[in-house]
Motif scaffolding. Structure first.
Motif, PDB file in Angstrom:
ATOM      1  N   GLN A  25       6.671   5.743  23.951  1.00  0.00           N
ATOM      2  CA  GLN A  25       6.791   5.589  25.349  1.00  0.00           C
ATOM      3  C   GLN A  25       6.949   7.830  25.146  1.00  0.00           C
ATOM      4  O   GLN A  25       7.547   7.970  24.706  1.00  0.00           O
ATOM      5  CB  GLN A  25       7.398   5.614  26.428  1.00  0.00           C
ATOM      6  N   THR A  26       6.403   8.559  26.031  1.00  0.00           N
ATOM      7  CA  THR A  26       6.520   9.627  26.121  1.00  0.00           C
ATOM      8  C   THR A  26       6.120   9.265  27.628  1.00  0.00           C
ATOM      9  O   THR A  26       4.730   9.305  28.618  1.00  0.00           O
ATOM     10  CB  THR A  26       5.200  10.857  25.473  1.00  0.00           C
ATOM     11  N   TYR A  27       6.667  10.907  28.738  1.00  0.00           N
ATOM     12  CA  TYR A  27       6.707  11.223  29.642  1.00  0.00           C
ATOM     13  C   TYR A  27       5.233  12.417  29.751  1.00  0.00           C
ATOM     14  O   TYR A  27       4.847  12.537  29.698  1.00  0.00           O
ATOM     15  CB  TYR A  27       7.142  11.684  30.837  1.00  0.00           C
ATOM     16  N   LYS A  28       3.749  11.021  30.930  1.00  0.00           N
ATOM     17  CA  LYS A  28       2.749  11.979  31.149  1.00  0.00           C
ATOM     18  C   LYS A  28       3.147  11.610  32.256  1.00  0.00           C
ATOM     19  O   LYS A  28       2.649  11.613  33.076  1.00  0.00           O
ATOM     20  CB  LYS A  28       1.790  11.709  30.766  1.00  0.00           C
ATOM     21  N   PRO A  29       2.494  13.019  33.703  1.00  0.00           N
ATOM     22  CA  PRO A  29       2.658  13.760  34.231  1.00  0.00           C
ATOM     23  C   PRO A  29       1.628  13.526  35.502  1.00  0.00           C
ATOM     24  O   PRO A  29       0.236  13.222  34.459  1.00  0.00           O
ATOM     25  CB  PRO A  29       3.515  15.512  34.851  1.00  0.00           C
ATOM     26  N   THR A  31      -2.174  13.760  37.128  1.00  0.00           N
ATOM     27  CA  THR A  31      -3.364  14.517  36.448  1.00  0.00           C
ATOM     28  C   THR A  31      -3.790  14.057  37.132  1.00  0.00           C
ATOM     29  O   THR A  31      -4.759  12.483  37.590  1.00  0.00           O
ATOM     30  CB  THR A  31      -3.162  14.634  35.396  1.00  0.00           C
ATOM     31  N   ARG A  33      -7.889  12.504  37.716  1.00  0.00           N
ATOM     32  CA  ARG A  33      -8.862  11.768  36.517  1.00  0.00           C
ATOM     33  C   ARG A  33     -10.018  11.888  36.129  1.00  0.00           C
ATOM     34  O   ARG A  33     -10.798  12.133  35.673  1.00  0.00           O
ATOM     35  CB  ARG A  33      -8.406   9.963  36.878  1.00  0.00           C
ATOM     36  N   ASP A  63       7.520  13.085  41.462  1.00  0.00           N
ATOM     37  CA  ASP A  63       6.737  12.063  40.978  1.00  0.00           C
ATOM     38  C   ASP A  63       7.256  11.196  41.672  1.00  0.00           C
ATOM     39  O   ASP A  63       8.604  10.846  42.885  1.00  0.00           O
ATOM     40  CB  ASP A  63       7.025  12.032  39.848  1.00  0.00           C
TER      41      ASP A  63
END
Length: 90
Positions: A25-29, A31, A33, A63
């Protein structure tokens, strides 16, 4: 002469393989779509049950994970813990 033990090698190999999966799992801000061009007029309305407070929140520098979310209770009735509303003016 020592007998070969494979148990130690198997345990080390399992630990290495399981640790590779832990980084999935990675943090994705947030955006955009999809950008749409709409002919005519379009009106969007939403109703939330969780929020910062009962006031609009438009701070784009934060966030959802940065905000302490709580139930929105607009009716002031002690018997309910979550009440919200949305108004659509045409």
């Amino acid at each position: 002469m020592k007998k070969p033990t494979y148990l130690k090698n198997v345990i080390v190999a399992l630990i290495v393989l399981l640790s590779i999966c832990s980084y999935a799992q990675t943090y994705k801000p947030f955006t955009v779509r999809e950008n749409l061009d709409v002919r005519g007029s379009m009106l969007v309305i939403g109703n939330n049950i969780l929020g910062k407070d009962n006031l609009p929140f438009n701070d784009l520098t934060k966030d959802n994970q940065d905000i302490s979310m709580q139930y929105i209770d607009i009716d002031g009735d002690a018997s309910t813990f979550s009440s919200s509303s949305a108004d659509l003016l045409l």
